[in-house]
Design an enzyme around this catalytic site. Structure first.
Site, PDB file in Angstrom:
ATOM      1  N   CYS A  66       1.984  -1.029   7.448  1.00 25.04           N
ATOM      2  CA  CYS A  66       1.556  -0.239   6.285  1.00 25.04           C
ATOM      3  C   CYS A  66       0.144  -0.570   5.825  1.00 25.04           C
ATOM      4  O   CYS A  66      -0.446   0.187   5.064  1.00 25.04           O
ATOM      5  CB  CYS A  66       2.547  -0.404   5.131  1.00 25.04           C
ATOM      6  SG  CYS A  66       2.553  -2.041   4.364  1.00 25.04           S
ATOM      7  N   HIS A 103       0.240  -7.512 -11.715  1.00 21.19           N
ATOM      8  CA  HIS A 103       0.690  -6.498 -10.756  1.00 21.19           C
ATOM      9  C   HIS A 103       0.543  -7.063  -9.344  1.00 21.19           C
ATOM     10  O   HIS A 103      -0.512  -7.582  -8.979  1.00 21.19           O
ATOM     11  CB  HIS A 103      -0.160  -5.232 -10.898  1.00 21.19           C
ATOM     12  CG  HIS A 103       0.094  -4.211  -9.848  1.00 21.19           C
ATOM     13  ND1 HIS A 103       1.198  -3.391  -9.875  1.00 21.19           N
ATOM     14  CD2 HIS A 103      -0.608  -3.876  -8.736  1.00 21.19           C
ATOM     15  CE1 HIS A 103       1.158  -2.579  -8.825  1.00 21.19           C
ATOM     16  NE2 HIS A 103       0.067  -2.866  -8.120  1.00 21.19           N
ATOM     17  N   HIS A 106       4.387  -2.814  -4.837  1.00 25.33           N
ATOM     18  CA  HIS A 106       5.585  -2.000  -5.038  1.00 25.33           C
ATOM     19  C   HIS A 106       6.636  -2.368  -3.994  1.00 25.33           C
ATOM     20  O   HIS A 106       6.310  -2.923  -2.949  1.00 25.33           O
ATOM     21  CB  HIS A 106       5.250  -0.508  -4.916  1.00 25.33           C
ATOM     22  CG  HIS A 106       4.389  -0.019  -6.032  1.00 25.33           C
ATOM     23  ND1 HIS A 106       3.014  -0.108  -6.005  1.00 25.33           N
ATOM     24  CD2 HIS A 106       4.705   0.533  -7.232  1.00 25.33           C
ATOM     25  CE1 HIS A 106       2.519   0.374  -7.130  1.00 25.33           C
ATOM     26  NE2 HIS A 106       3.523   0.776  -7.894  1.00 25.33           N
ATOM     27  N   ASP A 110      12.379   1.267   2.633  1.00 21.71           N
ATOM     28  CA  ASP A 110      12.197   1.594   4.051  1.00 21.71           C
ATOM     29  C   ASP A 110      11.922   0.360   4.908  1.00 21.71           C
ATOM     30  O   ASP A 110      11.284   0.435   5.950  1.00 21.71           O
ATOM     31  CB  ASP A 110      11.061   2.615   4.218  1.00 21.71           C
ATOM     32  CG  ASP A 110       9.716   2.112   3.709  1.00 21.71           C
ATOM     33  OD1 ASP A 110       9.637   0.960   3.218  1.00 21.71           O
ATOM     34  OD2 ASP A 110       8.732   2.870   3.791  1.00 21.71           O
ATOM     35  N   ARG A 119      11.170  -3.135   1.573  1.00 25.35           N
ATOM     36  CA  ARG A 119       9.805  -3.510   1.961  1.00 25.35           C
ATOM     37  C   ARG A 119       9.009  -3.773   0.698  1.00 25.35           C
ATOM     38  O   ARG A 119       8.663  -2.861  -0.028  1.00 25.35           O
ATOM     39  CB  ARG A 119       9.135  -2.408   2.777  1.00 25.35           C
ATOM     40  CG  ARG A 119       7.648  -2.695   3.076  1.00 25.35           C
ATOM     41  CD  ARG A 119       7.020  -1.656   3.988  1.00 25.35           C
ATOM     42  NE  ARG A 119       7.148  -0.306   3.500  1.00 25.35           N
ATOM     43  CZ  ARG A 119       6.204   0.360   2.811  1.00 25.35           C
ATOM     44  NH1 ARG A 119       5.050  -0.217   2.513  1.00 25.35           N
ATOM     45  NH2 ARG A 119       6.418   1.603   2.416  1.00 25.35           N
ATOM     46  N   CYS A 121       5.763  -4.314  -0.585  1.00 25.42           N
ATOM     47  CA  CYS A 121       4.398  -4.013  -0.166  1.00 25.42           C
ATOM     48  C   CYS A 121       3.454  -4.612  -1.205  1.00 25.42           C
ATOM     49  O   CYS A 121       3.342  -4.096  -2.318  1.00 25.42           O
ATOM     50  CB  CYS A 121       4.244  -2.492  -0.053  1.00 25.42           C
ATOM     51  SG  CYS A 121       2.669  -1.961   0.571  1.00 25.42           S
TER      52      CYS A 121
END
Length: 133
Positions: A66, A103, A106, A110, A119, A121
């Site tokens: 990704c 932060h 996310h 998947d 996942r 990410c």
């Protein structure tokens, strides 16, 4: 020691690089395939670049393709919080550091099915790495 949630934005700007500040304090995102930890697979712990909280272990990291570091799960304990995120016209689950509310990225459904299907990410700019001794 000061609670990280009580640190002023001015203090955060002094402590973090501009990219770290953008990601951790402004919920920004680094460009795909540019982060230091995208293709990093050494053994150790990934910690919050803002406050040092342990977030992920290297055995949960995998190459999802990704463009950002991907993990199947956070470390045991309460290092991360998850929140509904409806920004940018999407419905996603945001991942933040439970100690400093920075932060991180996310979580998506998947990931590898054999590892629970999630996942995480995560932006490299939100992470530091501590190698295994």
């Amino acid at each position: 020691m000061t609670d990280p949630k009580d640190i002023s934005e001015t203090e955060w700007r002094e402590k973090l690089t501009p990219e770290q500040y953008h990601v951790l304090r402004e919920a920004g995102t680094e460009r795909a395939f540019t982060g230091e930890y995208d293709k990093h697979f050494d053994e150790g712990e990934y910690t919050c670049a803002g406050c040092g909280t342990v977030l992920f272990e290297s055995d949960a990291k995998y190459n999802s393709g990704c463009g950002w570091p991907a993990f199947t799960k956070p470390t045991d304990g309460d290092g991360v919080d998850e929140h509904r995120d409806t920004s940018h016209g999407m419905i996603r689950t945001e991942v933040t550091c439970s100690k400093c509310a920075g932060h991180l990225g996310h979580v998506f459904p998947d990931g590898p099915p054999e590892a629970g299907g999630l996942r995480y990410c995560i932006n490299s700019a939100s992470l530091d790495f501590k190698p295994k001794d």
